[in-house]
Design an enzyme around this catalytic site. Structure first.
Site, mmCIF file in Angstrom:
data_model
loop_
_atom_site.group_PDB
_atom_site.id
_atom_site.type_symbol
_atom_site.label_atom_id
_atom_site.label_comp_id
_atom_site.label_asym_id
_atom_site.label_seq_id
_atom_site.Cartn_x
_atom_site.Cartn_y
_atom_site.Cartn_z
ATOM 1 N N SER A 67 0.819 -1.233 -0.196
ATOM 2 C CA SER A 67 -0.179 -0.021 0.004
ATOM 3 C C SER A 67 1.023 1.315 0.066
ATOM 4 O O SER A 67 2.205 1.041 0.375
ATOM 5 C CB SER A 67 -0.843 -0.046 1.425
ATOM 6 O OG SER A 67 -1.649 1.236 1.328
ATOM 7 N N ASN A 68 0.230 2.413 -0.514
ATOM 8 C CA ASN A 68 1.190 3.575 -0.519
ATOM 9 C C ASN A 68 0.228 4.481 0.494
ATOM 10 O O ASN A 68 0.355 5.834 0.417
ATOM 11 C CB ASN A 68 1.230 4.190 -1.742
ATOM 12 C CG ASN A 68 2.292 3.467 -2.719
ATOM 13 O OD1 ASN A 68 3.202 2.756 -2.178
ATOM 14 N ND2 ASN A 68 1.949 3.314 -4.000
ATOM 15 N N ASN A 69 -0.783 4.205 1.319
ATOM 16 C CA ASN A 69 -1.573 4.876 2.092
ATOM 17 C C ASN A 69 -0.636 5.025 3.461
ATOM 18 O O ASN A 69 -0.454 4.358 4.202
ATOM 19 C CB ASN A 69 -2.809 4.187 2.633
ATOM 20 C CG ASN A 69 -3.583 4.978 3.448
ATOM 21 O OD1 ASN A 69 -3.427 5.482 4.091
ATOM 22 N ND2 ASN A 69 -4.948 4.920 3.052
ATOM 23 N N ALA A 70 -0.190 6.395 3.465
ATOM 24 C CA ALA A 70 0.793 6.808 4.701
ATOM 25 C C ALA A 70 -0.055 6.497 6.047
ATOM 26 O O ALA A 70 0.704 6.164 6.898
ATOM 27 C CB ALA A 70 1.086 8.247 4.473
ATOM 28 N N LYS A 71 -1.342 7.039 6.215
ATOM 29 C CA LYS A 71 -2.061 6.840 7.439
ATOM 30 C C LYS A 71 -2.128 5.300 7.729
ATOM 31 O O LYS A 71 -1.904 4.885 8.934
ATOM 32 C CB LYS A 71 -3.231 7.693 7.328
ATOM 33 C CG LYS A 71 -3.112 8.938 7.271
ATOM 34 C CD LYS A 71 -4.410 9.659 7.325
ATOM 35 C CE LYS A 71 -4.429 11.386 7.236
ATOM 36 N NZ LYS A 71 -5.818 11.820 7.229
ATOM 37 N N ASP B 285 -6.692 -5.081 2.927
ATOM 38 C CA ASP B 285 -7.959 -4.722 2.346
ATOM 39 C C ASP B 285 -9.099 -4.299 3.334
ATOM 40 O O ASP B 285 -9.411 -5.099 4.124
ATOM 41 C CB ASP B 285 -8.623 -5.449 1.103
ATOM 42 C CG ASP B 285 -9.174 -4.684 0.031
ATOM 43 O OD1 ASP B 285 -8.839 -3.497 -0.179
ATOM 44 O OD2 ASP B 285 -10.379 -5.240 -0.107
ATOM 45 N N ASP C 226 -14.058 7.686 9.451
ATOM 46 C CA ASP C 226 -14.075 7.864 11.060
ATOM 47 C C ASP C 226 -15.222 8.863 11.672
ATOM 48 O O ASP C 226 -15.710 8.865 12.578
ATOM 49 C CB ASP C 226 -12.721 8.362 11.632
ATOM 50 C CG ASP C 226 -11.795 7.153 11.388
ATOM 51 O OD1 ASP C 226 -12.108 5.998 11.166
ATOM 52 O OD2 ASP C 226 -10.350 7.060 11.736
ATOM 53 N N HIS D 268 -10.619 -2.297 13.747
ATOM 54 C CA HIS D 268 -10.792 -3.486 13.008
ATOM 55 C C HIS D 268 -9.446 -3.963 12.517
ATOM 56 O O HIS D 268 -9.127 -5.053 12.559
ATOM 57 C CB HIS D 268 -11.612 -3.220 11.800
ATOM 58 C CG HIS D 268 -11.280 -1.937 10.842
ATOM 59 N ND1 HIS D 268 -11.193 -0.947 11.528
ATOM 60 C CD2 HIS D 268 -11.151 -1.870 9.544
ATOM 61 C CE1 HIS D 268 -10.848 0.065 10.580
ATOM 62 N NE2 HIS D 268 -10.692 -0.502 9.468
ATOM 63 N N ARG D 269 -8.453 -3.009 12.406
ATOM 64 C CA ARG D 269 -7.215 -3.229 11.769
ATOM 65 C C ARG D 269 -6.406 -3.729 13.102
ATOM 66 O O ARG D 269 -5.787 -4.648 12.965
ATOM 67 C CB ARG D 269 -6.582 -1.955 11.323
ATOM 68 C CG ARG D 269 -5.300 -2.263 10.373
ATOM 69 C CD ARG D 269 -5.233 -1.030 9.729
ATOM 70 N NE ARG D 269 -5.899 -0.744 8.409
ATOM 71 C CZ ARG D 269 -6.830 0.318 8.236
ATOM 72 N NH1 ARG D 269 -6.746 1.133 9.042
ATOM 73 N NH2 ARG D 269 -7.604 0.199 7.265
#
Length: 204
Positions: free
Chosen positions: A10-14, A71, A160, A186-187
């Site tokens: 992933s490239n999602n920084a958060k 995901d 959120d 969930h994560r």
């Protein structure tokens, strides 16, 4: 395996920051696929599991490294599980804008007048030793929620601001501290399962 290094597909920084924090107790170094110039994989499937596995295999093949893929999304009971795997593009697919604010607005519009507000954040994590790993590690987390009538709070990301943990009397997920979110999300639930599997199966 000697080196405790995982590549995040992933490239999602958060998302990277959140998962790194959850892996600290295991002493795992989590790398971002963008740092290795690996492009995002296609996510053509209708389930979190299929998309996570596709992303993990893509990044593992490109890097040669053990890979972790996530995901996740919001599943709303009154909408038959939507937006689900399309959570990040919910508004865009309906030509209602693009980005978190538009996704939130479109979801609230879809639920206008709806008494049933139950939902859940769902996360599926997949870890592979290599691209052809026949025995991927799979972990699932589900965080029961209620959808609010309007956004509350300025923290978090995604949906959120418009969801509240089921059973909570006030606030939204966006009003939680990072520590509170990492304890219940969930994560976080999925990662606890995955860490146990990394211990047992990969001997990390």
């Amino acid at each position: 395996m000697s080196a405790k290094r995982l590549l995040l597909a992933s490239n999602n920084a958060k998302k990277l920051t959140e998962l790194r924090a959850l892996l600290v107790p295991l002493g795992v170094e989590l790398l971002a696929q963008g740092d290795l110039a690996i492009a995002e994989a296609a996510e053509p499937f209708d389930t979190f599991l299929e998309n996570a596995l596709a992303k993990a295999r893509h990044a593992a093949h490109a890097s040669g490294l053990p890979t972790l893929a996530d995901d996740s999304g919001l599943c709303v009971d009154a909408l038959g599980g939507e937006p689900g795997v399309r959570s990040s593009r919910f508004a865009r697919d309906a030509r209602q804008g693009e980005g978190d604010a538009d996704n939130n607005r479109w979801l609230l519009q879809r639920l206008h007048g709806q008494a049933q507000r139950e939902a859940a954040f769902v996360c599926v994590l997949v870890a592979l030793r290599h691209a052809a790993d026949p025995e991927p590690l799979v972990a699932t987390g589900r965080w029961p929620l209620s959808v609010l009538d309007a956004a509350q709070g300025g923290g978090g990301f995604g949906y959120d601001p418009i969801v509240r943990p089921r059973g909570a009397s006030a606030g939204s997920v966006a009003t939680l501290t990072e520590a509170e979110k990492n304890a219940h999300s969930h994560r976080a639930l999925a990662m606890r399962q995955l860490v146990a599997q990394l211990h047992e199966r990969w001997h990390w």
